[in-house]
Design an enzyme around this catalytic site. Structure first.
Site, PDB file in Angstrom:
ATOM      1  N   SER A  96       0.858  -1.318   0.049  1.00 21.57           N
ATOM      2  CA  SER A  96      -0.018   0.071  -0.060  1.00 21.57           C
ATOM      3  C   SER A  96       0.932   1.216   0.142  1.00 21.57           C
ATOM      4  O   SER A  96       0.829   2.030   0.877  1.00 21.57           O
ATOM      5  CB  SER A  96      -1.092   0.236   1.051  1.00 21.57           C
ATOM      6  OG  SER A  96      -1.686  -1.108   1.353  1.00 21.57           O
ATOM      7  N   GLU A  97       1.704   1.390  -1.010  1.00 19.95           N
ATOM      8  CA  GLU A  97       2.722   2.451  -1.072  1.00 19.95           C
ATOM      9  C   GLU A  97       1.931   3.879  -0.793  1.00 19.95           C
ATOM     10  O   GLU A  97       2.722   4.855  -0.054  1.00 19.95           O
ATOM     11  CB  GLU A  97       3.237   2.405  -2.390  1.00 19.95           C
ATOM     12  CG  GLU A  97       4.172   1.236  -2.802  1.00 19.95           C
ATOM     13  CD  GLU A  97       3.566   0.008  -3.330  1.00 19.95           C
ATOM     14  OE1 GLU A  97       2.295   0.165  -3.339  1.00 19.95           O
ATOM     15  OE2 GLU A  97       4.103  -1.094  -3.478  1.00 19.95           O
ATOM     16  N   GLN A 140      11.713  -1.536  -2.278  1.00 18.25           N
ATOM     17  CA  GLN A 140      12.632  -2.533  -2.952  1.00 18.25           C
ATOM     18  C   GLN A 140      12.859  -2.188  -4.369  1.00 18.25           C
ATOM     19  O   GLN A 140      13.874  -2.490  -5.003  1.00 18.25           O
ATOM     20  CB  GLN A 140      12.129  -4.124  -3.085  1.00 18.25           C
ATOM     21  CG  GLN A 140      11.819  -4.470  -1.555  1.00 18.25           C
ATOM     22  CD  GLN A 140      11.750  -5.986  -1.614  1.00 18.25           C
ATOM     23  OE1 GLN A 140      12.079  -6.800  -2.832  1.00 18.25           O
ATOM     24  NE2 GLN A 140      11.289  -6.713  -0.678  1.00 18.25           N
ATOM     25  N   ASP A 174      10.058   1.819  -9.145  1.00 17.47           N
ATOM     26  CA  ASP A 174       8.890   1.659  -9.756  1.00 17.47           C
ATOM     27  C   ASP A 174       7.672   1.633  -8.989  1.00 17.47           C
ATOM     28  O   ASP A 174       6.498   2.488  -9.310  1.00 17.47           O
ATOM     29  CB  ASP A 174       8.845   0.401 -10.731  1.00 17.47           C
ATOM     30  CG  ASP A 174      10.156   0.247 -11.430  1.00 17.47           C
ATOM     31  OD1 ASP A 174      10.312   0.477 -12.643  1.00 17.47           O
ATOM     32  OD2 ASP A 174      11.334  -0.170 -10.441  1.00 17.47           O
ATOM     33  N   HIS A 215      10.673  -2.755 -13.476  1.00 16.72           N
ATOM     34  CA  HIS A 215      11.552  -3.062 -12.431  1.00 16.72           C
ATOM     35  C   HIS A 215      12.841  -2.343 -12.299  1.00 16.72           C
ATOM     36  O   HIS A 215      13.723  -2.853 -11.746  1.00 16.72           O
ATOM     37  CB  HIS A 215      11.531  -4.608 -12.233  1.00 16.72           C
ATOM     38  CG  HIS A 215      10.750  -5.327 -11.264  1.00 16.72           C
ATOM     39  ND1 HIS A 215       9.533  -4.781 -11.103  1.00 16.72           N
ATOM     40  CD2 HIS A 215      10.689  -6.527 -10.611  1.00 16.72           C
ATOM     41  CE1 HIS A 215       8.657  -5.559 -10.109  1.00 16.72           C
ATOM     42  NE2 HIS A 215       9.623  -6.596  -9.966  1.00 16.72           N
TER      43      HIS A 215
END
Lengths: 343, 353
Positions: free
Chosen positions: A76-77, A99, A102, A146
């Site tokens: 849940s950025e 991590q 993106d 990524h």
């Protein structure tokens, strides 16, 4: 400035012991020491408390500081970024880890609409001392979702600091400074740097945000290297030295604040400029550095500035295409030679 | 009990009346003077929830509000003068004139707001996290938002995080049935907002705002539970906006809501109800009249002060625009290289998963 640079050039291991650490271990050490120094520091993000510890960069922190200060999260950025913002406004010093850069884009609203303007629109009363760590993937088919590095997007926002370390010891000192800076900071780590090693001082130390570092002196051409292209830049300079071309390597360290003074001082000595930027070319960080230099000393340049960047397209996954996609030290060598030849 | 009831009733009436008169006078002053040059979202008709909340809050509580925020600013106890000066863009404004109405804040009173819908839910999760992280306090955070914010994805992330971490947070949802001009049926197939929150493990309740005393009594129990660590709570308050979505003019000529609906809502004005309830609770007419006079005087006094105050200047903003330094733990900053990094190492090669 040239005098200051001469001082910076000297290798200055600080009093006390140093240990050879990888980039990832240095990032880990910075967070560990930040949490030891200040109870207000906490670290969170997807997988932050796991055994793998986000490529080792958070490994062992939960065991040392408990789940209260180091915790895993839902995917849940956006709200995680808001959590960091609300907590930072209340005086905590959150470190949010992505991590992969993106995924950070889900939090673009939080950064651009809330975090960036927060202190300004409060009339200077509030502060926003948070750090967002974003790791940029590279290789083994990471592909378009990524491997992006959108540092120039966030450097465009007033109120955000953007830090891009290029070595393990810088990663530690710059991350400690980011965490204890009173302004919001995006800290960008090249995954390709993670296994590189350097003697890293054991004690906590703080590298000034907004001061570039002349990593190698040279009189023929200034190479401004950013983040994960710093090692390649040093390698290129080494190769060119064998051909009697002396490259002055300026590690920008931070995009924002941008240390134009150090860049201008170097360009004043060499008259030539190459920028190596690990991101897309168009409207990017290299363009900003070149434009800023040209605005001030354009007519004094001996050659047109050059930039070495990622091509302006998405990273392909097919191995041969991917291998050809990323610029290498050979590209930097070519650009420096072009600049010196005045082409 | 009767005395408490009367005191609460008077306090509620005072806050509701202050909010109402603030909005009405600002609406009257907005045009044609054109001295308040920022978009404003007035809350006429929606005064009951902020007033009921004002009885529950302490100085260390935090409000993260939507942009229809004037009532909540006042409910947090922040000064009216600084709010109105902010609307006039003056240096004496609560944000130094830099925010206007939509991002109105008062850092000293832990009140913040913003125009991007849904944002306050996430930010309140952050402030509630900090309140829980720092052991010993009993402060809570209040996220104030409208039913429109329940259309945003971040709201559900925030509800989930709050429940997951059992944070001390009140989600206060003002359901006035319209997201700007878009009615609920155009926005969702299901309209049970509290069911959505309950699905995340958040305690919920839905109440009308026609009886502010009952609303305050309910909030009192809810807030006490939150303070005691029983986790987040979402209270949906059914309310209605009498004024336009933005600006001083009515927007009912746009025909986005039925005339009968607007008329019915105005006919059951919560402020009028509160006046009746206060009288029924034994508040003397003289006390109520004193409130009325005092509210008007406070607003006019704030407007006079705002008009007389200086505008901010660009040169005074330099310190705000520059970086803000470091925590005291940073006693020394170094510019040099900590050690000598020579490069010449292979890049990290990612391996098969």
């Amino acid at each position: 400035m040239s005098k200051a640079s001469a001082v910076e050039l000297a290798s200055t291991p600080r009093a006390g012991r140093a240990t050879r650490l990888s980039f990832g271990a240095a990032v880990n050490a910075a967070q560990r020491q930040a949490m030891e120094l200040d109870e207000n520091v906490f670290v969170f993000g997807i997988g932050a408390d796991g055994k793998a510890g986000i490529f080792g960069s958070t490994a062992g922190l939960k065991e040392r500081f408990s789940a209260r200060r180091v915790f895993d999260t839902p995917i849940s950025e956006q709200s995680l970024t808001a959590l960091a913002a609300g907590a930072a406004n209340a005086g905590l010093r959150p470190v949010l880890v992505h991590q992969r850069f993106d995924f950070l884009l889900y939090s673009a609203d939080q950064i651009a609409n809330w975090i960036g303007p927060w202190r300004y629109i409060s009339g200077g009363h509030a502060t926003m001392p948070l750090t967002i760590r974003a790791i940029v993937g590279k290789g083994w088919g990471q592909g378009p979702q990524h491997s992006k590095s959108l540092h120039s997007w966030f450097a465009h926002l007033p109120g955000m600091q953007v830090v891009m370390p290029g070595s393990p010891a810088d990663a530690k000192g710059l991350l400690l400074s980011s965490i204890f800076s009173n302004d919001p900071t995006l800290f960008i780590e090249g995954r390709s740097l993670y296994a590189m090693e350097e003697e890293v001082p054991d004690e906590p130390y703080f590298i000034r945000l907004g001061r570039a570092l002349v990593r190698r002196p040279g009189k023929d051409v200034t190479l401004v290297a950013i983040g994960s292209l710093v090692p390649g830049g040093l390698e290129a300079a080494e190769q060119l030295a064998a051909e009697r071309i002396e490259v002055e390597v300026v590690d920008l360290r931070t995009l924002v604040p941008l240390d134009l003074e150090t860049v201008l001082a170097s360009v004043g000595r060499t008259g030539r400029l190459v920028v190596a930027d690990p991101g897309w070319r168009d409207f990017g960080a290299a363009a900003e550095v070149i434009a800023s230099v040209c605005e001030r000393v354009g007519p004094a340049l001996k050659a047109a500035p050059q930039r070495v960047t990622w091509p302006h397209r998405y990273a392909p996954t097919s191995a041969p295409l991917e291998a050809g996609y990323y610029p290498t030290s050979a590209d930097i060598v070519r650009a420096c030679k072009s600049a010196v030849a005045g082409i | 009990m009767g005395q408490t009831q009367a005191a609460d009733a008077l306090a509620l009436y005072r806050m509701m009346r202050l909010i109402r008169r603030t909005e009405e006078i600002l609406i009257a002053e907005y045009h044609p003077a054109n001295e308040m040059r920022c978009p404003m979202h007035f809350c006429v008709g929606q005064e009951a929830a902020p007033a009921a909340l004002s009885l529950q809050l302490r100085p260390d509580d935090v409000i993260m509000s939507h942009y229809r925020s004037h009532g909540y600013y006042l409910a947090k106890g922040a000064p009216l003068d600084a709010m109105i000066a902010e609307f006039y863009g003056k240096a004496t404004g609560s944000n130094g004139g830099l925010a206007g109405s939509m991002e109105l804040a008062h850092h000293g009173f832990h009140f913040y707001s913003g125009a991007i819908v849904g944002g306050p839910l996430g930010l309140a999760v952050g402030s509630a996290f900090a309140q829980r992280y720092r052991r010993g306090g009993s402060g809570i955070s209040v996220a104030v938002f409208g039913d429109g914010a329940m259309d945003e994805g971040v709201s559900y992330e925030a509800l989930n995080l709050a429940a997951l971490h059992r944070l001390p947070i009140l989600f206060l949802c003002e359901n006035n049935r319209y997201a700007a001009h878009t009615p609920a049926p155009a926005r969702a197939a299901s309209h049970d907002l509290i069911a959505r929150a309950a699905a995340f493990g958040v305690a919920v309740r839905r109440m009308p705002d026609k009886n502010p005393l009952e609303l305050a009594a309910a909030m009192n129990v809810i807030v006490a539970d939150i303070r005691e660590g029983r986790g987040p709570f979402l209270l949906e308050v059914e309310t209605y906006r009498f004024c336009g979505h933005v600006g001083p003019e009515s927007d009912d000529h746009l025909d986005y809501r039925p005339v009968a609906e607007v008329d019915a809502a105005k006919a059951s004005d919560p402020l009028a109800a509160m006046l009746r309830l206060a009288r029924a609770a034994g508040v003397a007419d003289a006390a109520l009249e004193e409130v009325d006079a005092s509210c008007d005087e406070q607003v006019w006094s704030a407007i006079r002060a705002a008009k007389a105050a200086p505008f901010p200047r660009f040169q005074d903003l330099r310190g705000i625009e520059a970086a803000n330094g470091y925590a005291p733990v940073v006693r020394e900053l170094i510019d040099a290289a900590p050690t000598r990094f020579l490069g010449g190492q292979a890049e990290t090669r990612l391996r098969p998963y």
